[in-house]
Design a protein around this motif. Structure first.
Motif, mmCIF file in Angstrom:
data_model
loop_
_atom_site.group_PDB
_atom_site.id
_atom_site.type_symbol
_atom_site.label_atom_id
_atom_site.label_comp_id
_atom_site.label_asym_id
_atom_site.label_seq_id
_atom_site.Cartn_x
_atom_site.Cartn_y
_atom_site.Cartn_z
ATOM 1 N N LYS A 113 0.847 -1.195 0.000
ATOM 2 C CA LYS A 113 0.000 0.000 0.000
ATOM 3 C C LYS A 113 0.885 1.249 0.000
ATOM 4 O O LYS A 113 2.069 1.189 0.354
ATOM 5 N N VAL A 114 0.292 2.360 -0.336
ATOM 6 C CA VAL A 114 1.040 3.617 -0.356
ATOM 7 C C VAL A 114 1.637 3.921 1.013
ATOM 8 O O VAL A 114 2.778 4.385 1.124
ATOM 9 N N GLN A 115 0.869 3.630 2.069
ATOM 10 C CA GLN A 115 1.346 3.928 3.425
ATOM 11 C C GLN A 115 2.513 3.039 3.853
ATOM 12 O O GLN A 115 3.130 3.274 4.886
ATOM 13 N N HIS A 116 2.815 2.012 3.064
ATOM 14 C CA HIS A 116 3.955 1.145 3.384
ATOM 15 C C HIS A 116 5.279 1.757 2.942
ATOM 16 O O HIS A 116 6.339 1.184 3.198
ATOM 17 N N ASP A 147 7.702 4.682 3.591
ATOM 18 C CA ASP A 147 8.020 5.713 4.578
ATOM 19 C C ASP A 147 9.168 6.570 4.040
ATOM 20 O O ASP A 147 10.343 6.200 4.165
ATOM 21 N N TYR A 177 7.796 -1.079 4.151
ATOM 22 C CA TYR A 177 7.228 -2.114 5.022
ATOM 23 C C TYR A 177 6.623 -3.205 4.151
ATOM 24 O O TYR A 177 5.868 -2.929 3.212
ATOM 25 N N LYS A 204 -5.768 2.055 -2.263
ATOM 26 C CA LYS A 204 -4.541 2.368 -1.533
ATOM 27 C C LYS A 204 -3.361 1.536 -2.030
ATOM 28 O O LYS A 204 -2.250 1.683 -1.536
#
Length: 291
Positions: A150-153, A155, A162, A201
């Protein structure tokens, strides 16, 4: 020993390289010194000897060198007419359900980086594919792991990716490769937004703006096969190559590679360790030194 000199000439006639001949002669010398009746050995005798070697060595490369040398010794005896049968021609070592890694079939780091030099009609698709390939060749991710990212993975502050755990692999945090910072930043903040056609996402989206699939990844990699026409290029062999290169090119400690690869067991990582010919001889001599 005159016999060894004759065996050496035979191996040269068979077209083996100097390095292979040197390794085979080393094994044969030990075998003959410790088995004076070797010239008369039957299948069971050779099998018993190899069973002992299998118990001594964990490395499959070393075991295969030993068996290969014994086969060449008996090939030689048949060739000169001393024997009319071959006691171990059909003897093969178990490959642990074909899970051993064939190192000569893998790709070097330089070869893998050639996959990044893609020609694409559209700049945004080129960038997306370069990011995808970078995850394969720098982090050694599986196609399934990339699909799940996902995009939030990503950092950007820490420069870390992640990776979620799966049934086979452990979760992990992997550093960006230096060449990925610009690619990831431009892809996430520019290209992905232009490509996106649906709310998701998922990090990597396809050319239709929807989440990428494993089949999509396999297809993208298949378009680079002309670079290596006689070799098996796919996401699996890329991952195998990356792990092998971490160990054998970059000499990263095996415990660290285990974490980077997401292996749950160190034995899974050890399969990628290539033992050089000189080290194989040292291992053999450790357990069976010449007097």
């Amino acid at each position: 020993m005159k016999e060894l000199q004759e065996i050496e000439m035979y191996l040269y006639r068979m077209g083996h390289t100097k390095q292979t001949i040197k390794s085979y002669l080393y094994v044969i010398r030990i075998f003959l010194n410790t088995n004076p009746n070797a010239i008369q050995y039957k299948y069971k005798d050779v099998l018993d000897y190899m069973t002992e070697k299998v118990q001594q060595y964990n490395n499959s490369d070393t075991k295969n060198v030993i068996l290969g040398a014994l086969k060449k010794y008996y090939d030689y005896l048949v060739d000169i007419g001393v024997r009319n049968d071959h006691p171990c021609r059909r003897l093969h070592l178990s490959s642990r359900k074909n899970k051993d890694i064939i190192h000569q079939d893998l790709f070097t780091t330089d070869e893998l980086e050639k996959l990044m030099d893609r020609t694409e009609r559209y700049e945004m698709l080129k960038l997306k594919n370069q990011v995808l390939i970078s995850l394969l060749i720098y982090q050694g991710l599986t196609a399934g792991e990339i699909v799940e990212m996902k995009v939030q993975h990503v950092d950007f502050d820490s420069g870390v990716l992640y990776v979620k755990d799966s049934r086979m692999l452990a979760r992990r945090h992997l550093d960006f490769h230096p060449k990925q910072y610009r690619l990831l930043d431009k892809y996430v903040h520019v290209a992905r937004k232009e490509l996106l056609q649906t709310e998701t996402k998922t990090l990597i989206v396809g050319k239709l703006g929807t989440p990428i699939t494993v089949d999509d990844i396999n297809y993208i990699i298949s378009t680079s096969k002309p670079l290596f026409p006689n070799r098996n290029l796919n996401p699996k062999t890329i991952r195998q190559s990356v792990i092998a290169n971490w160990l054998n090119e970059k000499h990263i400690p095996m415990e660290q590679v285990q974490l980077m690869a997401g292996h749950r067991w160190i034995s899974a990582t050890a399969r990628y360790r290539f033992t050089p010919i000189d080290e194989q001889r040292e291992l053999i001599n450790k357990f069976h030194p010449l007097q």
